[in-house]
Design an enzyme around this catalytic site. Structure first.
Site, PDB file in Angstrom:
ATOM      1  N   GLY A 322       0.814  -1.206   0.000  1.00 54.38           N
ATOM      2  CA  GLY A 322       0.000   0.000   0.000  1.00 54.38           C
ATOM      3  C   GLY A 322       0.851   1.260   0.000  1.00 54.38           C
ATOM      4  O   GLY A 322       0.524   2.247  -0.669  1.00 54.38           O
ATOM      5  N   TRP A 325       2.299   1.673  -3.474  1.00 52.83           N
ATOM      6  CA  TRP A 325       1.285   2.157  -4.402  1.00 52.83           C
ATOM      7  C   TRP A 325       1.295   3.676  -4.486  1.00 52.83           C
ATOM      8  O   TRP A 325       1.025   4.260  -5.539  1.00 52.83           O
ATOM      9  CB  TRP A 325      -0.096   1.666  -3.963  1.00 52.83           C
ATOM     10  CG  TRP A 325      -1.227   2.271  -4.735  1.00 52.83           C
ATOM     11  CD1 TRP A 325      -1.734   1.846  -5.931  1.00 52.83           C
ATOM     12  CD2 TRP A 325      -2.020   3.417  -4.365  1.00 52.83           C
ATOM     13  NE1 TRP A 325      -2.786   2.644  -6.326  1.00 52.83           N
ATOM     14  CE2 TRP A 325      -2.977   3.621  -5.385  1.00 52.83           C
ATOM     15  CE3 TRP A 325      -2.002   4.291  -3.282  1.00 52.83           C
ATOM     16  CZ2 TRP A 325      -3.899   4.655  -5.345  1.00 52.83           C
ATOM     17  CZ3 TRP A 325      -2.929   5.318  -3.236  1.00 52.83           C
ATOM     18  CH2 TRP A 325      -3.851   5.483  -4.253  1.00 52.83           C
ATOM     19  N   HIS A 326       1.643   4.339  -3.385  1.00 52.66           N
ATOM     20  CA  HIS A 326       1.587   5.794  -3.358  1.00 52.66           C
ATOM     21  C   HIS A 326       2.671   6.438  -4.212  1.00 52.66           C
ATOM     22  O   HIS A 326       2.501   7.587  -4.638  1.00 52.66           O
ATOM     23  CB  HIS A 326       1.697   6.302  -1.920  1.00 52.66           C
ATOM     24  CG  HIS A 326       0.427   6.173  -1.146  1.00 52.66           C
ATOM     25  ND1 HIS A 326       0.037   5.002  -0.541  1.00 52.66           N
ATOM     26  CD2 HIS A 326      -0.559   7.077  -0.880  1.00 52.66           C
ATOM     27  CE1 HIS A 326      -1.123   5.185   0.066  1.00 52.66           C
ATOM     28  NE2 HIS A 326      -1.508   6.424  -0.127  1.00 52.66           N
ATOM     29  N   GLY A 327       3.766   5.768  -4.457  1.00 48.19           N
ATOM     30  CA  GLY A 327       4.803   6.405  -5.262  1.00 48.19           C
ATOM     31  C   GLY A 327       6.064   5.575  -5.363  1.00 48.19           C
ATOM     32  O   GLY A 327       6.322   4.688  -4.546  1.00 48.19           O
ATOM     33  N   PHE A 515      -0.365  10.590  -7.229  1.00 51.52           N
ATOM     34  CA  PHE A 515      -0.399   9.144  -7.068  1.00 51.52           C
ATOM     35  C   PHE A 515      -1.213   8.504  -8.177  1.00 51.52           C
ATOM     36  O   PHE A 515      -1.368   7.332  -8.218  1.00 51.52           O
ATOM     37  CB  PHE A 515      -0.990   8.766  -5.699  1.00 51.52           C
ATOM     38  CG  PHE A 515      -0.288   9.467  -4.564  1.00 51.52           C
ATOM     39  CD1 PHE A 515       1.091   9.503  -4.504  1.00 51.52           C
ATOM     40  CD2 PHE A 515      -1.006  10.114  -3.589  1.00 51.52           C
ATOM     41  CE1 PHE A 515       1.745  10.153  -3.471  1.00 51.52           C
ATOM     42  CE2 PHE A 515      -0.363  10.757  -2.540  1.00 51.52           C
ATOM     43  CZ  PHE A 515       1.013  10.776  -2.492  1.00 51.52           C
TER      44      PHE A 515
END
Length: 515
Positions: A322, A325-327, A515
């Site tokens: 997770g 996923w943000h960057g 994102f």
């Protein structure tokens, strides 16, 4: 296009509303088609070339999902088509979002000199990819019922959610797109939606953008010199509140905009800084992302239906992915790992309490407040990793917050300030802008009061249920603040809207746009 831009407020939104209700007088499907085309235009405003990528992704996933739904349940070919389709989506996301990161990582670790042209990240690719992965899985599980392309096009591109969420489920949105729109319009819905949008716009342009410079000062200065105790905490708290009101504002605007069209989005934000523990925080922060990670990653890994060590591993891996996923940065991996560790500790503590019988005792009010404070501080430390450009910068700020870089007083206290009680001898003084005057501290105190003590928009508008999956009932202290379509609230909305529009000095992207 940004919600907080003059082009959106005075041209795009009025034109889309006029067209939508104009077509709605004749045929509901024409209104849906108009809204889908407007959403494509909204997305293409930033980079028209990316519309082709979005359309290709939607066409592929729509055909794959429809084919999956027609194949016999339990067949090997059906499973392989699902796996292959998800792999294709992840490959597309991986190329645009992570290719440069992995090339740099290999070069750093192996001493190689591979080169890859810098890849422009399409806006919202993480959100429309996860939305469509959820659709594929729902098609496989038999939960997706509607397979017409125009409603699917709107489902993916719907402009209130496309750029920064919430992450939608096919089953909760398609019935709203498919049934007759004309039967669900009410003046109260429109008034509530418009008011919600203005509240969200004010949160973004007045509150989040107002405190943003103080956060920027810390993280920019920390790239060259580790900050000391006071400036570290002021800057970290400033970013904590900037991110809160930026994302809260976007969430309110998305729900409010959608309500103008008679469509309800799921709740995505619910006063996360009031959380009693870290698990409660993730039930309140980016709620649809937490739902996606739970349903499509954590539970398939085994969830909590396994031995304690495996349960802890599932939690940690879910949060690690997770975070990534943000960057494409080591800081996001570290942030995900930190929150994974938080959750492992939290669940371990719960198991220990159950084993010794403490869980049966009612939690005292001081214990609840201590839990909230501890959770908030843990989240603040995490946001430093989330915002910093590198692990070195984050490490310098975190050491400053722990007092390991020393304590520096504001330069204004030098030379006998405070009635001569302090002198320059034996003290360090800082010229940091964060310590000049009381402005940053007053900003932080005011925004903390709003975030921690005031009712949120879910509670204020609860009577009119402007969103799906309302998180909870209305607390007694929030009943005084219940919104009503009356002149007093109309005047307040106008004042909030004027303040919000007048605060648009320059285009300021939402933090979750990247994102």
């Amino acid at each position: 296009m940004l919600f907080n831009s003059y082009e959106f407020l005075f041209f795009f939104l009025p034109a889309v509303l006029a067209g939508f209700y104009g077509f709605l007088r004749y045929r509901s499907d024409l209104a849906i088609a108009w809204l889908a085309l407007a959403s494509l235009f909204f997305y293409g405003w930033w980079n028209p070339a990316c519309v082709l990528l979005l359309l290709a992704s939607m066409g592929f996933n729509f055909l794959a999902g429809r084919r999956i739904s027609l194949m016999p349940e339990g067949s090997t070919a059906r499973k392989w088509l699902l796996a292959g389709s998800i792999a294709a989506d992840l490959a597309l996301l991986g190329y645009y979002k992570y290719a440069n990161f992995f090339v740099r990582a290999v070069n750093d670790l192996a001493g190689t000199h591979w080169r890859l042209e810098e890849i422009v990240l399409p806006l919202g690719i993480s959100f429309f990819t996860f939305t469509q992965i959820a659709f594929l899985v729902d098609a496989y599980r038999g939960r997706a019922r509607e397979y017409r392309f125009v409603p699917y096009l709107l489902f993916v591109t719907y402009f209130p959610h496309l750029i920064a969420g919430p992450i939608l489920h096919h089953g909760e949105m398609m019935p709203q797109f498919s049934r007759d729109q004309g039967g669900r319009r009410t003046a109260d819905d429109f008034a509530a939606g418009f008011t919600l949008f203005l509240f969200g716009l004010c949160k973004k342009t007045v509150l989040a953008d107002g405190i943003a410079p103080h956060a920027q000062q810390l993280f920019a200065a920390a790239q060259s010199q580790p900050p000391m105790f006071l400036e570290s905490w002021i800057g970290a708290l400033a970013y904590t509140l900037q991110l809160y009101f930026d994302f809260s504002g976007y969430s309110d605007m998305a729900i409010g905009l959608s309500l103008l069209f008679g469509i309800r989005l799921p709740v995505n934000f619910d006063s996360p800084y009031k959380a009693a523990d870290i698990a409660d925080f993730w039930r309140r922060w980016h709620m649809t992302l937490s739902r996606f990670l739970r349903d499509y990653l954590y539970i398939p890994l085994g969830g909590n239906r396994c031995v304690p060590w495996r349960h802890s591993l599932n939690l940690f891996l879910t949060m690690l992915l997770g975070g990534f996923w943000h960057g494409a940065n080591w800081t996001y991996l570290a942030w995900g790992a930190l929150h994974g560790t938080y959750l492992v500790i939290h669940h371990g503590w719960r198991r220990l309490r159950q084993r010794v019988g403490w869980d049966a005792d009612p939690v005292s009010r001081p214990a609840r407040w201590a839990g909230r404070l501890l959770t908030f501080l843990a989240v603040v430390f995490g946001w430093v990793l989330f915002r910093a450009d590198s692990l070195a910068t984050a490490g310098g700020i975190l050491r400053g917050m722990l007092g390991l870089n020393g304590l520096a007083l504001p330069a204004g206290l030098k030379d006998g300030a405070l009635g001569g009680r302090l002198t320059a001898e034996g003290w360090k003084f800082s010229e940091s802008p964060l310590l000049h005057g009381a402005g940053p501290v007053l900003w932080i105190a005011a925004l903390l009061l709003v975030a921690l003590a005031m009712p949120n928009t879910n509670e204020i508008f609860a009577r009119f249920r402007p969103s799906l999956n309302m998180a909870r009932g209305v607390p007694r202290e929030a009943r005084f603040w219940q919104w009503r379509p009356d002149p007093a609230w109309a005047l307040l909305s106008i004042a909030v809207g004027v303040a919000a529009v007048c605060s648009i000095s320059e285009l300021s992207e939402f933090i979750y746009f990247q994102f």
